[in-house]
Scaffold this active site. Structure first.
Site, PDB file in Angstrom:
ATOM      1  N   CYS A 118      63.448  50.143  21.925  1.00 18.87           N
ATOM      2  CA  CYS A 118      62.065  49.658  22.001  1.00 18.87           C
ATOM      3  C   CYS A 118      61.088  50.754  22.426  1.00 18.87           C
ATOM      4  O   CYS A 118      59.876  50.584  22.296  1.00 18.87           O
ATOM      5  CB  CYS A 118      61.969  48.491  22.973  1.00 18.87           C
ATOM      6  SG  CYS A 118      62.958  47.073  22.511  1.00 18.87           S
ATOM      7  N   HIS A 257      54.903  47.676  26.732  1.00 21.09           N
ATOM      8  CA  HIS A 257      55.833  47.096  25.760  1.00 21.09           C
ATOM      9  C   HIS A 257      55.866  45.583  25.951  1.00 21.09           C
ATOM     10  O   HIS A 257      55.966  45.085  27.081  1.00 21.09           O
ATOM     11  CB  HIS A 257      57.224  47.703  25.968  1.00 21.09           C
ATOM     12  CG  HIS A 257      58.282  47.066  25.132  1.00 21.09           C
ATOM     13  ND1 HIS A 257      58.109  46.773  23.802  1.00 21.09           N
ATOM     14  CD2 HIS A 257      59.552  46.666  25.441  1.00 21.09           C
ATOM     15  CE1 HIS A 257      59.211  46.214  23.324  1.00 21.09           C
ATOM     16  NE2 HIS A 257      60.096  46.144  24.305  1.00 21.09           N
ATOM     17  N   ASN A 287      59.413  40.026  21.315  1.00 21.55           N
ATOM     18  CA  ASN A 287      59.649  41.457  21.465  1.00 21.55           C
ATOM     19  C   ASN A 287      59.997  42.046  20.091  1.00 21.55           C
ATOM     20  O   ASN A 287      61.069  41.782  19.557  1.00 21.55           O
ATOM     21  CB  ASN A 287      60.807  41.658  22.457  1.00 21.55           C
ATOM     22  CG  ASN A 287      61.154  43.111  22.672  1.00 21.55           C
ATOM     23  OD1 ASN A 287      60.711  43.998  21.939  1.00 21.55           O
ATOM     24  ND2 ASN A 287      61.974  43.371  23.672  1.00 21.55           N
TER      25      ASN A 287
HETATM   26  N1  COA Z   1      67.412  28.568  26.794  1.00 20.32           N
HETATM   27  C1  COA Z   1      67.861  27.801  27.815  1.00 20.32           C
HETATM   28  N2  COA Z   1      68.640  28.279  28.786  1.00 20.32           N
HETATM   29  C2  COA Z   1      68.974  29.581  28.746  1.00 20.32           C
HETATM   30  C3  COA Z   1      68.558  30.420  27.693  1.00 20.32           C
HETATM   31  C4  COA Z   1      67.737  29.857  26.702  1.00 20.32           C
HETATM   32  N3  COA Z   1      67.277  30.599  25.660  1.00 20.32           N
HETATM   33  N4  COA Z   1      69.028  31.664  27.918  1.00 20.32           N
HETATM   34  C5  COA Z   1      69.747  31.610  29.050  1.00 20.32           C
HETATM   35  N5  COA Z   1      69.719  30.327  29.553  1.00 20.32           N
HETATM   36  C6  COA Z   1      70.342  29.832  30.766  1.00 20.32           C
HETATM   37  C7  COA Z   1      71.522  30.644  31.188  1.00 20.32           C
HETATM   38  O1  COA Z   1      72.705  30.258  30.480  1.00 20.32           O
HETATM   39  C8  COA Z   1      71.613  30.304  32.647  1.00 20.32           C
HETATM   40  O2  COA Z   1      72.240  29.060  32.810  1.00 20.32           O
HETATM   41  P1  COA Z   1      73.322  28.854  33.960  1.00 20.32           P
HETATM   42  O3  COA Z   1      72.570  29.077  35.238  1.00 20.32           O
HETATM   43  O4  COA Z   1      73.754  27.446  33.741  1.00 20.32           O
HETATM   44  O5  COA Z   1      74.379  29.871  33.705  1.00 20.32           O
HETATM   45  C9  COA Z   1      70.149  30.135  33.054  1.00 20.32           C
HETATM   46  O6  COA Z   1      69.429  29.924  31.832  1.00 20.32           O
HETATM   47  C10 COA Z   1      69.577  31.342  33.753  1.00 20.32           C
HETATM   48  O7  COA Z   1      69.965  32.492  33.037  1.00 20.32           O
HETATM   49  P2  COA Z   1      69.547  33.919  33.488  1.00 20.32           P
HETATM   50  O8  COA Z   1      70.110  34.914  32.531  1.00 20.32           O
HETATM   51  O9  COA Z   1      69.834  34.091  34.948  1.00 20.32           O
HETATM   52  O10 COA Z   1      67.968  33.816  33.306  1.00 20.32           O
HETATM   53  P3  COA Z   1      66.874  34.844  33.698  1.00 20.32           P
HETATM   54  O11 COA Z   1      65.919  34.227  34.610  1.00 20.32           O
HETATM   55  O12 COA Z   1      67.462  36.181  34.048  1.00 20.32           O
HETATM   56  O13 COA Z   1      66.110  35.040  32.301  1.00 20.32           O
HETATM   57  C11 COA Z   1      65.950  36.562  30.484  1.00 20.32           C
HETATM   58  C12 COA Z   1      66.835  35.542  31.185  1.00 20.32           C
HETATM   59  C13 COA Z   1      66.747  37.119  29.304  1.00 20.32           C
HETATM   60  C14 COA Z   1      64.690  35.886  29.981  1.00 20.32           C
HETATM   61  C15 COA Z   1      65.592  37.698  31.489  1.00 20.32           C
HETATM   62  O14 COA Z   1      66.754  38.184  32.107  1.00 20.32           O
HETATM   63  C16 COA Z   1      64.888  38.840  30.813  1.00 20.32           C
HETATM   64  O15 COA Z   1      63.772  38.711  30.362  1.00 20.32           O
HETATM   65  N6  COA Z   1      65.511  40.032  30.744  1.00 20.32           N
HETATM   66  C17 COA Z   1      64.937  41.175  30.078  1.00 20.32           C
HETATM   67  C18 COA Z   1      65.277  41.081  28.614  1.00 20.32           C
HETATM   68  C19 COA Z   1      64.455  42.042  27.785  1.00 20.32           C
HETATM   69  O16 COA Z   1      63.258  42.025  27.855  1.00 20.32           O
HETATM   70  N7  COA Z   1      65.136  42.826  26.945  1.00 20.32           N
HETATM   71  C20 COA Z   1      64.544  43.744  26.058  1.00 20.32           C
HETATM   72  C21 COA Z   1      63.967  44.901  26.814  1.00 20.32           C
HETATM   73  S1  COA Z   1      63.369  46.104  25.705  1.00 20.32           S
END
Ligand code: COA
Length: 337
Positions: A118, A257, A287
């Site tokens: 990215c 970004h 994204n």
């Molecule tokens: N819909 C519903 N539930 C979801 C889900 C979705 N799309 N994706 C994950 N979950 C669930 C998980 O399974 C988890 O459930 P559990 O507690 O029963 O295991 C719960 O939601 C929390 O998951 P978690 O991964 O801890 O959530 P989070 O608050 O960390 O948010 C992201 C997840 C991916 C949104 C966050 O980590 C993020 O934005 N990371 C950066 C990703 C990014 O920007 N990448 C590209 C960078 S260039």
């Protein structure tokens, strides 16, 4: 790498293209166990664009490139450098840039793709700047774009909801005043496994097993990437501002970004940049990887936010793990022929 720029080189044209097909969060909730509420609350994304089956990266890049060249007043034949930042080129080779050069009639251009996840667009802009500053090119076309929908596991709710397709392009030219003030680029390969595509390269070539094991799709440790992203958005911006003798208060337009609104808000809070200075379109595109910053630049321009003399700060981060910032004093009509 951190460097103060020493040539008057600026962006003289911007173009963007996003595929027509809109996929909303509700559409996704029919494919996987997710909801509009979860996606909006955790990411700020409401919808994203997805390329048509017959659209490859160069098909998204071409309209963006044409629009940028038209705005710059540069015929395709005058372009002597094309860099396409992407991780989803039409194929491993030839490069999307070579395909684009042919389509634009840029017969004299050196053309190649650049891979920095990215962050690719920021790396490519810095590189285009360097080529112009060194006198190795006069009119550079820099494209950032990705068709991530092709490498997403549409059964994996942890990744599929975050990304979209799109491309943007800028033309870099010498200008009479203003232009880029500095760049800061970095990479931490030890974080590579946090965001990667396991197979299809020379380490794990495509095979029946890699396909069965779904190794041709993006793998991500969301929490670790979140921590990394919030950290480097702040540190990279602070470094480039300090190197250029500027402060956060000098910044007029901040283009981070567009990965996730929570990452953007967190970085802006830490930096002390007020909301009205931030360009945000993640709710409409998700994204788009390398397409993210140029799509946001195009939006900022359409909204009249890129005024002559405005100090514009751009910071990207992504796979690698990589990050990159550029600081530019906007020059609306400063091109020197
Ligand atoms: N819909 C519903 N539930 C979801 C889900 C979705 N799309 N994706 C994950 N979950 C669930 C998980 O399974 C988890 O459930 P559990 O507690 O029963 O295991 C719960 O939601 C929390 O998951 P978690 O991964 O801890 O959530 P989070 O608050 O960390 O948010 C992201 C997840 C991916 C949104 C966050 O980590 C993020 O934005 N990371 C950066 C990703 C990014 O920007 N990448 C590209 C960078 S260039």
């Amino acid at each position: 790498m951190i460097a103060q720029a020493n040539g008057t080189i600026s962006i003289t044209g911007i173009g963007a293209y996003a595929p027509e097909r809109v996929v909303t969060n509700d559409d996704l909730s029919e494919l996987m166990d997710t909801s509009d509420e979860w996606i909006v609350e955790r990411t700020g994304i409401r919808e994203r664009r997805v390329a048509a089956d017959d659209q490859a990266l160069s098909d998204l890049a071409l309209p963006a490139a044409r629009a940028a060249l038209e705005q710059a007043g540069t015929p395709g034949a005058d372009v002597d450098l094309i860099i396409v930042a992407t991780v989803t080129a039409d194929m491993a080779f030839p490069s999307a840039a070579a395909i684009l050069a042919d389509e634009l009639g840029a017969d004299e251009a050196g053309a190649y793709d650049l891979s920095a996840g990215c962050t690719g667009f920021m790396y490519a802009v810095a590189q285009g700047y360097g080529m112009l500053a060194a006198g190795l090119a006069r009119h550079a076309l820099v494209v950032g774009g990705d068709v991530l929908s092709r490498i997403l596991d549409w059964s994996d709710r942890r990744t599929a909801v975050l990304f979209g397709d799109g491309a943007g392009a800028v033309v870099l030219d010498r200008v009479s005043e203003g232009g880029f003030l500095g760049f800061e680029l970095g990479a931490d390969g030890s974080g590579g496994p946090q965001l990667y595509l396991p197979a299809g390269g020379s380490r794990a070539p495509a095979s029946a097993e890699t396909v069965a094991e779904r190794k041709h799709f993006v793998q991500m440790n969301g929490r670790e990437v979140f921590k990394f992203a919030t950290r480097v958005l702040v540190s990279s911006a602070e470094k480039v501002l300090a190197e250029c003798g500027k402060t956060v208060d000098d910044v007029d337009v901040y283009i981070p970004h567009q990965a996730n609104i929570r990452i953007i808000d967190h970085a802006a809070d830490k930096l002390g940049i007020p909301k009205e200075k931030i360009v945000v379109n993640v709710e409409r595109y998700g994204n788009t990887s390398s397409g993210s910053i140029p799509l946001a630049l195009a939006d900022a321009q359409a909204e009249g936010r890129l005024q002559d003399g405005a100090l514009v700060l751009m910071t990207g981060m992504g796979a690698g793990l990589t990050w990159g910032s550029g600081l530019i004093e906007w020059t609306a009509n400063g091109r020197t022929p």
